[in-house]
Design an enzyme around this catalytic site. Structure first.
Site, PDB file in Angstrom:
ATOM      1  N   ASP A  80    -105.609  34.040 -30.475  1.00  0.00           N
ATOM      2  CA  ASP A  80    -105.040  35.185 -29.743  1.00  0.00           C
ATOM      3  C   ASP A  80    -103.761  34.705 -29.052  1.00  0.00           C
ATOM      4  OD1 ASP A  80    -104.450  37.371 -28.212  1.00  0.00           O
ATOM      5  OD2 ASP A  80    -106.283  37.328 -27.010  1.00  0.00           O
ATOM      6  N   MET A  81    -102.637  35.286 -29.424  1.00  0.00           N
ATOM      7  CA  MET A  81    -101.366  34.855 -28.852  1.00  0.00           C
ATOM      8  C   MET A  81    -101.318  35.199 -27.366  1.00  0.00           C
ATOM      9  SD  MET A  81    -100.473  33.763 -31.682  1.00  0.00           S
ATOM     10  CE  MET A  81     -98.938  33.047 -31.136  1.00  0.00           C
TER      11      MET A  81
ATOM     12  N   TYR B 214     -95.817  40.026 -26.650  1.00  0.00           N
ATOM     13  CA  TYR B 214     -94.475  40.620 -26.723  1.00  0.00           C
ATOM     14  C   TYR B 214     -93.509  39.835 -25.829  1.00  0.00           C
ATOM     15  CZ  TYR B 214     -96.090  44.866 -29.185  1.00  0.00           C
ATOM     16  OH  TYR B 214     -96.597  45.758 -30.098  1.00  0.00           O
TER      17      TYR B 214
ATOM     18  N   ARG C  46     -97.981  37.870 -13.723  1.00  0.00           N
ATOM     19  CA  ARG C  46     -99.370  38.227 -13.356  1.00  0.00           C
ATOM     20  C   ARG C  46     -99.744  37.548 -12.052  1.00  0.00           C
ATOM     21  NH1 ARG C  46    -102.660  38.217 -19.188  1.00  0.00           N
ATOM     22  NH2 ARG C  46    -100.823  38.706 -20.390  1.00  0.00           N
TER      23      ARG C  46
ATOM     24  N   ASP D  90    -101.518  40.561 -32.586  1.00  0.00           N
ATOM     25  CA  ASP D  90    -101.451  39.164 -32.126  1.00  0.00           C
ATOM     26  C   ASP D  90    -102.783  38.435 -32.154  1.00  0.00           C
ATOM     27  OD1 ASP D  90    -102.737  40.334 -29.948  1.00  0.00           O
ATOM     28  OD2 ASP D  90    -101.699  39.051 -28.516  1.00  0.00           O
ATOM     29  N   GLU D  91    -103.711  38.927 -32.958  1.00  0.00           N
ATOM     30  CA  GLU D  91    -105.025  38.261 -33.055  1.00  0.00           C
ATOM     31  C   GLU D  91    -105.367  38.004 -34.523  1.00  0.00           C
ATOM     32  OE1 GLU D  91    -107.416  40.167 -29.255  1.00  0.00           O
ATOM     33  OE2 GLU D  91    -107.840  40.887 -31.265  1.00  0.00           O
TER      34      GLU D  91
HETATM   35  P1  TTP Z   1    -102.906  41.817 -25.837  1.00  0.00           P
HETATM   36  O1  TTP Z   1    -103.397  40.760 -26.764  1.00  0.00           O
HETATM   37  O2  TTP Z   1    -103.894  42.809 -25.309  1.00  0.00           O
HETATM   38  O3  TTP Z   1    -102.242  41.148 -24.564  1.00  0.00           O
HETATM   39  P2  TTP Z   1    -101.126  40.034 -24.429  1.00  0.00           P
HETATM   40  O4  TTP Z   1    -100.966  39.235 -25.688  1.00  0.00           O
HETATM   41  O5  TTP Z   1     -99.866  40.688 -23.920  1.00  0.00           O
HETATM   42  O6  TTP Z   1    -101.671  39.136 -23.258  1.00  0.00           O
HETATM   43  P3  TTP Z   1    -102.895  38.093 -23.265  1.00  0.00           P
HETATM   44  O7  TTP Z   1    -102.264  36.749 -23.100  1.00  0.00           O
HETATM   45  O8  TTP Z   1    -103.723  38.493 -22.086  1.00  0.00           O
HETATM   46  O9  TTP Z   1    -103.642  38.248 -24.580  1.00  0.00           O
HETATM   47  O10 TTP Z   1    -101.769  42.650 -26.548  1.00  0.00           O
HETATM   48  C1  TTP Z   1    -100.878  42.080 -27.503  1.00  0.00           C
HETATM   49  C2  TTP Z   1     -99.559  42.815 -27.443  1.00  0.00           C
HETATM   50  O11 TTP Z   1     -99.762  44.172 -27.816  1.00  0.00           O
HETATM   51  C3  TTP Z   1     -98.955  42.838 -26.060  1.00  0.00           C
HETATM   52  O12 TTP Z   1     -98.141  41.690 -25.809  1.00  0.00           O
HETATM   53  C4  TTP Z   1     -98.177  44.116 -26.065  1.00  0.00           C
HETATM   54  C5  TTP Z   1     -98.905  45.011 -27.054  1.00  0.00           C
HETATM   55  N1  TTP Z   1     -99.691  46.054 -26.355  1.00  0.00           N
HETATM   56  C6  TTP Z   1     -99.139  47.335 -26.219  1.00  0.00           C
HETATM   57  O13 TTP Z   1     -98.030  47.608 -26.686  1.00  0.00           O
HETATM   58  N2  TTP Z   1     -99.857  48.276 -25.534  1.00  0.00           N
HETATM   59  C7  TTP Z   1    -101.087  48.041 -25.004  1.00  0.00           C
HETATM   60  O14 TTP Z   1    -101.707  48.923 -24.385  1.00  0.00           O
HETATM   61  C8  TTP Z   1    -101.655  46.714 -25.168  1.00  0.00           C
HETATM   62  C9  TTP Z   1    -103.028  46.403 -24.604  1.00  0.00           C
HETATM   63  C10 TTP Z   1    -100.918  45.761 -25.845  1.00  0.00           C
END
Ligand code: TTP
Length: 324
Positions: A17-18, A22, A77, A138-139
């Site tokens: 999981d990245m 973004y 954060r 991103d997963e």
């Molecule tokens: P996530 O994996 O939910 O979060 P993240 O990678 O930003 O942070 P974390 O380190 O906690 O995993 O989401 C991946 C990307 O998807 C995020 O960077 C932006 C996009 N996204 C949206 O555009 N809208 C949303 O509601 C969510 C949850 C994510």
């Protein structure tokens, strides 16, 4: 991912999981953002006639109409910025936060740079995995059975044990069990239990795990899998510039669960004996697929907030039906 091969032993499954993805993509494009509190904001809706912002344009926003925040750096954060905030609210709690707007094309958000970055990660992982399954932008779930077996055949056990234990949280350590008790929304925002990097806490339980693994081939394969995930994460960072978190277990659900326990830029191994320990006090919404409306329905049907409580309810239903 094609169905995992069923052999005598369970597969070795990783989950990647990245971190704040973004934001990471924007940082790779513009190193001025590195180490700073920053967030990516949506484009402002209802702004017809505004010129599009291409990826290469200056997309930093300092005021004016702004969409909601969709990704937050860990530095932001720590200063109280969350995904639920508007750009203006974020500026109030953290005046130094840098807000970067997503690119637009034809008046709508253009997410291509993020999709391309996600695809580059999958391509890189695929070079060493038996199979990859992109679960979101991103997963990625990865079958690393072959890579783990290759390591077992080519490196000394002591070397593998040392490499895994130096880089990997155990899912049933006190630190992990604490991290598992928070709800999904708290986990998303980051919390002290989730981000701890104290090496003595990381080492908690490893001596016993390595001793027992000497007579447990399933555990040894998973330990080798932890080394594979560590090396893949290092490769993603050195090649693409993104950090990520990882999980290792015998299936995708548990590997993802482990992955979410310690972020950012950390990894967690969930050995089979750890699953019941971890699941006991796990909020239901932390299970993959139960974070939204379906999870709410399961909760209200079983009057349960935790996995163990829902299990008790489910088995009491079965017992009544089967006159046990
Ligand atoms: P996530 O994996 O939910 O979060 P993240 O990678 O930003 O942070 P974390 O380190 O906690 O995993 O989401 C991946 C990307 O998807 C995020 O960077 C932006 C996009 N996204 C949206 O555009 N809208 C949303 O509601 C969510 C949850 C994510």
């Amino acid at each position: 991912m094609p169905p995992l091969q069923r052999g005598a032993l369970p597969p070795v499954v990783g989950f990647i999981d990245m971190d704040c993805f973004y934001v990471a993509v924007e940082r790779a494009r513009d190193p001025r953002l590195l180490g700073k509190p920053c967030a990516v904001v949506q484009y402002p809706t209802g702004q017809r006639g505004r010129p599009d912002l291409r990826p290469e344009d200056d997309r930093w926003r300092t005021g004016g109409p702004m969409g909601g925040i969709i990704a937050v750096s860990y530095e932001a954060r720590a200063r109280g910025v969350t995904r639920q905030m508007s750009g203006a609210e974020a500026k109030k709690v953290c005046p130094e936060v840098i807000l970067v707007q997503v690119p637009t094309a034809f008046g709508k958000a253009d997410l291509q740079i993020y999709k391309d970055a996600g695809d580059a990660v999958v391509d890189l992982l695929a070079s060493r995995c038996d199979a990859t399954e992109k679960r979101s932008v991103d997963e990625v779930a990865i079958d690393i059975t072959g890579a783990a077996e290759h390591l077992l055949a080519s490196r000394a056990a002591a070397e593998l044990g040392a490499a895994a234990s130096a880089a990997t949280h155990l899912a049933d350590s006190a630190l992990s069990v604490d991290a598992a008790k928070v709800t999904r929304s708290s986990a998303r925002q980051g919390h002290d239990k989730q981000q701890s990097r104290d090496t003595s806490e990381l080492a908690d339980g490893w001596e016993e795990v390595l001793r027992r693994a000497a007579s447990d081939p399933v555990a040894w394969r998973l330990i080798a899998g932890a080394v594979v995930v560590k090396e893949l994460r290092q490769q993603v960072e050195s090649t693409l510039g993104f950090t990520c978190s990882g999980g290792v277990a015998t299936n995708k659900v548990l590997a993802k669960l482990g992955c979410g326990l310690h972020k950012p830029n950390q990894q967690t191994l969930l050995l089979p004996h750890a699953a019941p320990v971890l699941l006991k006090d796990l909020p239901l919404d932390r299970l993959p697929g139960l974070g939204g409306d379906f999870g709410q329905a399961v909760k209200s049907r079983h009057f349960a907030d935790f996995v163990s409580a829902s299990n008790r309810r489910a088995s009491s239903y079965r017992c009544r039906g089967q006159t046990c």
